[in-house]
Write an enzyme that holds these catalytic residues in place. Structure first.
Site, short mmCIF file in Angstrom:
data_model
loop_
_atom_site.label_atom_id
_atom_site.label_comp_id
_atom_site.label_asym_id
_atom_site.label_seq_id
_atom_site.Cartn_x
_atom_site.Cartn_y
_atom_site.Cartn_z
N HIS A 79 51.07 1.45 9.46
CA HIS A 79 52.22 2.01 8.71
C HIS A 79 53.38 2.21 9.68
O HIS A 79 53.36 3.13 10.50
CB HIS A 79 51.85 3.35 8.06
N HIS B 49 57.89 1.76 10.35
CA HIS B 49 59.27 1.44 9.95
C HIS B 49 59.98 0.86 11.17
O HIS B 49 60.03 1.52 12.21
CB HIS B 49 60.02 2.70 9.52
N LYS C 68 54.30 -1.51 -1.39
CA LYS C 68 54.43 -0.08 -1.13
C LYS C 68 55.04 0.63 -2.34
O LYS C 68 56.06 0.22 -2.86
CB LYS C 68 55.35 0.12 0.08
N HIS D 231 52.99 6.24 -1.11
CA HIS D 231 53.57 7.49 -0.64
C HIS D 231 53.10 8.52 -1.67
O HIS D 231 53.63 8.60 -2.76
CB HIS D 231 55.09 7.43 -0.56
N HIS E 10 49.78 8.22 5.22
CA HIS E 10 50.14 9.44 5.95
C HIS E 10 49.67 10.72 5.24
O HIS E 10 50.46 11.57 4.88
CB HIS E 10 51.64 9.52 6.25
N ASP F 217 53.60 5.84 10.96
CA ASP F 217 54.79 6.21 10.18
C ASP F 217 55.97 6.50 11.12
O ASP F 217 56.82 7.34 10.81
CB ASP F 217 54.53 7.39 9.25
#
Ligand code: DOR
Ligand code: ZN
Length: 355
Positions: A21, A23, A106, A143, A181, A254
Site C-alpha cells: 500500500h 502513494h 481501490k 479504505h 491500514h 501507506d
C-alpha cells in the site's frame, strides 16, 4: 550462555520485502519518493488517488510507465497498479485492466480521505464492477471507514465493519479483499477470524504510535493520517497481529507524501511519509516486542502469497545501528518532511543482494 536470556538480534538477513500500500503521487513529486521505495522494496501496490484519479486501464498503464521512469538505474522495482473505484466504473474496464496487468481496485468511500471526492457514494452502485472483479480475479482494496458526520472519527473503522464489510463479504464470498491500514482491535480480530479471502495491511506508524503522538507537547501534523492513530489498546492489538505470523496480515506502509506547508496548516492534510525508512521503522516496532524474527513473514511472504504472486528472490540485510533520518527532502517546488524527521532510527537497511 544463559538460554533464558538469548542474545539480542542485531542483524537480520531476510527475503526482500514488498509494500502492499503506497502513494507515490506524480510528476516531480514522484521523482523524490519512488527512489526511496525502490531502494527497499521489490514491488509496491500503487494507490490510484491522483487528481484526476486513475480510473481506466490506459491511465494505469501510462502511470506505471512514469513510475518506472522514476526508478534509478540499477535498482530493481516493480510497481503494481490499481484502479480507483467510482460509482460508474464499468465492468468492461475491469476486463481491460486485468489484461493490462492491473492487480486490484481501490475503494475510497466518498469524502473519507485525501482525493476521495470521486469515491463511492453507495456500495450498491459498484456491484457490477465487483462482480467483474470477482470473476477476473482482481482484488478489492478497502479504505475501511464510514464517512457519516455523526459517527465519531475514532469509531469509523469499527462501524465500517458492521455496516459495510460484513454485507459486502456476504454478497461477494470469493472476492479477495484487503482491509487496508487497519487501526483497531476490532479490525484485527475481524480479519483474524475471517476466511482466506480477507487480508489486511498494517502501517509502521500504527504499530509504533498511539493517538497521544498527535498531541505530544503541541499539535503534531506529521503524525496525522487517516484512519487516524487510535488508543494504546489498539496499537497493541495491531502489534500482536503483525508479529503473530498469521498469514492474513502483511506490510503496507501507506506512505503518503504531502508538501510540508500543507501539513503544517490550519487545515492540515492527512498522510505520514515513511518510505525513506520504511523497513527500518517496521524493524523497530517488531524488535520492541522481541519479534524481529517474525518480520520476514509479515513483510516478505504474506502479502505475496495473498496476492498469488511469487515471493522475491533477493535478500536484504538490516543492522541494529543508529542513524539520523534526514529532516526533509526536496519535493518538486516544495519540501517533504518525513516521519521522525531529523531523529535517530535504531535499525538501518545495509544491503539488497541479488539471488
Ligand atoms: O492519511 C492518508 N493519506 N490516508 C489516506 O487514506 C490517503 C493518504 C493520502 O493519499 O495522502
Ligand atoms: Zn493510502
Amino acid at each position: 550462555m544463559n538460554s533464558a536470556f538469548p542474545a539480542a538480534v542485531r542483524e537480520l538477513t531476510m527475503t526482500r520485502p514488498d509494500d502492499w500500500h503506497l502513494h507515490v503521487r506524480d510528476g516531480e513529486a514522484l521523482r523524490t519518493v519512488v527512489p526511496h521505495t525502490a531502494a527497499q522494496f521489490g514491488r509496491a501496490i500503487i494507490m490510484p488517488n491522483l487528481r484526476p484519479p486513475v480510473t481506466t486501464a490506459a491511465q494505469a498503464v501510462a502511470y506505471r510507465q512514469r513510475i518506472r521512469a522514476g526508478v534509478p538505474a540499477g535498482m530493481k522495482f516493480e510497481p503494481l497498479m490499481t484502479l480507483y473505484l467510482t460509482d460508474n466504473l464499468a465492468a468492461d474496464e475491469i476486463k481491460r485492466a486485468r489484461d493490462a496487468g492491473v492487480v486490484a481496485v481501490k475503494l475510497y468511500p466518498a469524502g473519507a480521505t485525501t482525493h476521495s471526492d470521486a469515491g463511492v457514494t453507495d456500495l450498491r452502485k459498484t456491484y457490477k464492477a465487483l462482480e467483474a472483479m470477482q470473476r477476473e480475479g482482481l482484488l478489492l482494496l478497502l479504505h475501511g471507514e464510514v464517512t457519516a458526520p455523526e459517527i465519531d472519527l475514532f469509531d469509523r473503522e469499527a462501524v465500517f465493519i458492521e455496516t459495510q464489510l460484513i454485507p459486502l463479504r456476504r454478497d461477494f464470498p470469493e472476492l479477495k479483499i484487503v482491509f487496508e491500514h487497519i487501526t483497531t482491535r476490532e479490525a484485527a480480530q475481524y480479519v483474524r477470524d475471517a476466511d482466506r479471502f480477507l487480508g489486511a495491511t498494517i502501517t509502521a506508524h500504527h504499530l509504533l504510535y498511539n493517538r497521544n503522538a498527535l498531541f505530544a507537547g503541541g499539535l503534531r501534523p506529521h503524525y496525522y493520517c487517516l484512519p487516524v492513530l487510535k488508543r494504546e489498546v489498539h496499537r497493541i492489538a495491531l502489534v500482536d497481529a503483525a508479529t503473530s505470523g498469521n498469514c492474513r496480515f502483511f506490510l503496507g506502509t501507506d506512505s503518503a507524501p504531502h508538501p510540508a506547508r500543507l501539513k503544517e496548516n490550519a487545515s492540515g492534510c492527512a498522510g505520514c511519509y515513511t518510505a525513506h525508512a520504511a523497513i527500518e521503522l517496521y524493524a523497530e516496532a517488531f524488535d520492541a516486542v522481541g519479534a524481529i524474527n517474525q518480520l520476514e513473514v509479515f513483510a516478505s511472504f504474506n502479502g505475496a502469497d495473498f496476492y498469488g504472486l511469487p515471493r522475491n528472490q533477493e535478500r536484504i540485510t538490516l543492522k541494529k545501528e543508529s542513524w539520523r533520518s534526514p529532516g526533509s527532502f526536496v519535493f518538486g517546488e516544495a519540501e517533504l518532511k518525513p516521519l521522525r524527521a531529523g531523529e535517530i532510527l535504531a535499525w538501518k537497511l545495509e544491503t539488497v543482494a541479488s539471488p
